[in-house]
Design an enzyme around this catalytic site. Structure first.
Site, short mmCIF file in Angstrom:
data_model
loop_
_atom_site.label_atom_id
_atom_site.label_comp_id
_atom_site.label_asym_id
_atom_site.label_seq_id
_atom_site.Cartn_x
_atom_site.Cartn_y
_atom_site.Cartn_z
N ARG A 193 36.94 6.97 -22.21
CA ARG A 193 37.42 8.33 -22.38
C ARG A 193 38.94 8.29 -22.55
O ARG A 193 39.63 7.54 -21.85
CB ARG A 193 37.05 9.20 -21.17
CG ARG A 193 35.56 9.53 -21.07
CD ARG A 193 35.15 10.47 -22.20
NE ARG A 193 33.74 10.84 -22.17
CZ ARG A 193 32.79 10.24 -22.86
NH1 ARG A 193 33.09 9.19 -23.62
NH2 ARG A 193 31.54 10.67 -22.82
N HIS A 241 36.23 7.01 -32.54
CA HIS A 241 35.14 7.31 -31.60
C HIS A 241 33.80 6.85 -32.16
O HIS A 241 32.82 7.60 -32.20
CB HIS A 241 35.10 8.81 -31.27
CG HIS A 241 34.46 9.09 -29.95
ND1 HIS A 241 34.88 10.09 -29.11
CD2 HIS A 241 33.41 8.49 -29.30
CE1 HIS A 241 34.13 10.12 -28.02
NE2 HIS A 241 33.23 9.15 -28.12
#
Length: 310
Positions: A225, A273
């Site tokens: 994250r 991502h």
């Protein structure tokens, strides 16, 4: 018949409709899968945080929420969500993460960038990488994904240390926990991989102080994250050579703004991502199994602990 609501981005419906119906049939479930069940007629919700359902209070009949995402930080604090929430733990997602982490760990371990980007006609045969046994790796976060990555890296010969909030015992991984364990885990590490959930306790876990603990010239790999890292502290550590390179797949703001210094920094690799994702075929089987367990009165798999945030 069970009414199962699919609440995700519209383009996901085309990917998931057939695999979900096939998985339900294989599990012996009689399911009416739809994108528009009335809230008071919905038994289960297949959920993505960027989908249309944001208020769960009308879903008074709903037994559980089945997340399509491994991370639940954007929904776990939703005060309208009182139903059981299950995060996604999927073999294909795990395999994808292992492959991405191992690939970039080996890239940095072998110094591949120097050869890929340094084709300048000069033959340099005096610098050899160490063998894996001489390159300690620390993984912050040894849940399903972190443990799988640790086992794969151990299999290649790396000494692997894992850190978690609570004590764990995982074969082939030196497991540490707590504040003192975090310092020990980071001290002298040459590759640091972040696979922690995003919680108030894990935000900025890599900061000015903790980035000073790995060996000088260490590598940081973050497919976990974005808020796990203090961006400014990382840039400073890169500029002074404490961190040799950072490979980052996740960011505080996504897409990463075009003017963010990570894009232009010569010691940062940005990936969009894509370290791993949920695959419809295997994710559908996980969801079908969990709904079957709910209908049999058994405990749900991968149930989120609201007090911990994951």
């Amino acid at each position: 018949m069970l009414n199962v609501l699919f609440s995700a981005q519209p383009e996901r419906w085309a990917e998931y409709e057939a695999p979900l119906n096939a998985a339900f049939a294989a599990a012996g479930l009689d399911v009416n899968l739809s994108r528009d069940h009335a809230p008071n007629q919905t038994d289960y919700i297949i959920f993505a945080p960027n989908g249309p359902v944001r208020d769960f209070s009308p879903y008074t009949r709903t037994k559980a929420i089945m997340s399509l995402w491994a991370g639940v930080e954007t929904v776990v604090g939703n005060q309208t969500l009182t139903q059981p929430l299950c995060r996604m733990v999927d073999d294909s997602l795990t395999s994808g993460m292992v492959e991405w982490v191992v690939g970039h760990a080996m890239r940095h371990h072998l110094g591949m960038d120097a050869h890929i980007n340094g084709q300048d006609g000069v033959w340099r045969d005096t610098v050899y990488p160490p063998v894996a046994a001489q390159r300690p790796v620390t993984i912050l976060g040894i849940g399903a994904l972190g443990a799988a990555c640790g086992q794969a890296l151990h299999g290649l010969g790396f000494p692997v240390t894992g850190w978690s909030r609570a004590p764990k015992n995982i074969p082939n991984i030196r497991c540490l926990h707590g504040d003192d364990g975090l310092k020990t885990a980071l001290t002298g590490a040459e590759i640091v991989v972040l696979l922690l959930p995003q919680t108030p306790q894990t935000e900025n876990i890599l900061n000015c102080d903790s980035l000073a603990l790995p060996a000088k010239g260490a590598f940081v790999i973050n497919p976990g994250r974005g808020p796990l890292i203090d961006d400014d502290a990382l840039l400073a550590a890169l500029d002074d050579g404490q961190i040799a390179h950072a490979t980052l797949d996740v960011f505080r703001v996504e897409p990463l703004p075009a003017d963010h210094p990570f894009w232009s920094h010569p010691q940062v690799t940005v990936t969009p991502h894509i370290a791993s994702t949920t695959r419809p075929d295997t994710a559908a089987q996980v969801i079908a199994e969990n709904i079957s367990r709910g209908e049999r009165g058994e405990g749900y798999l991968h149930l989120v602990d609201r007090s911990l945030g994951y």
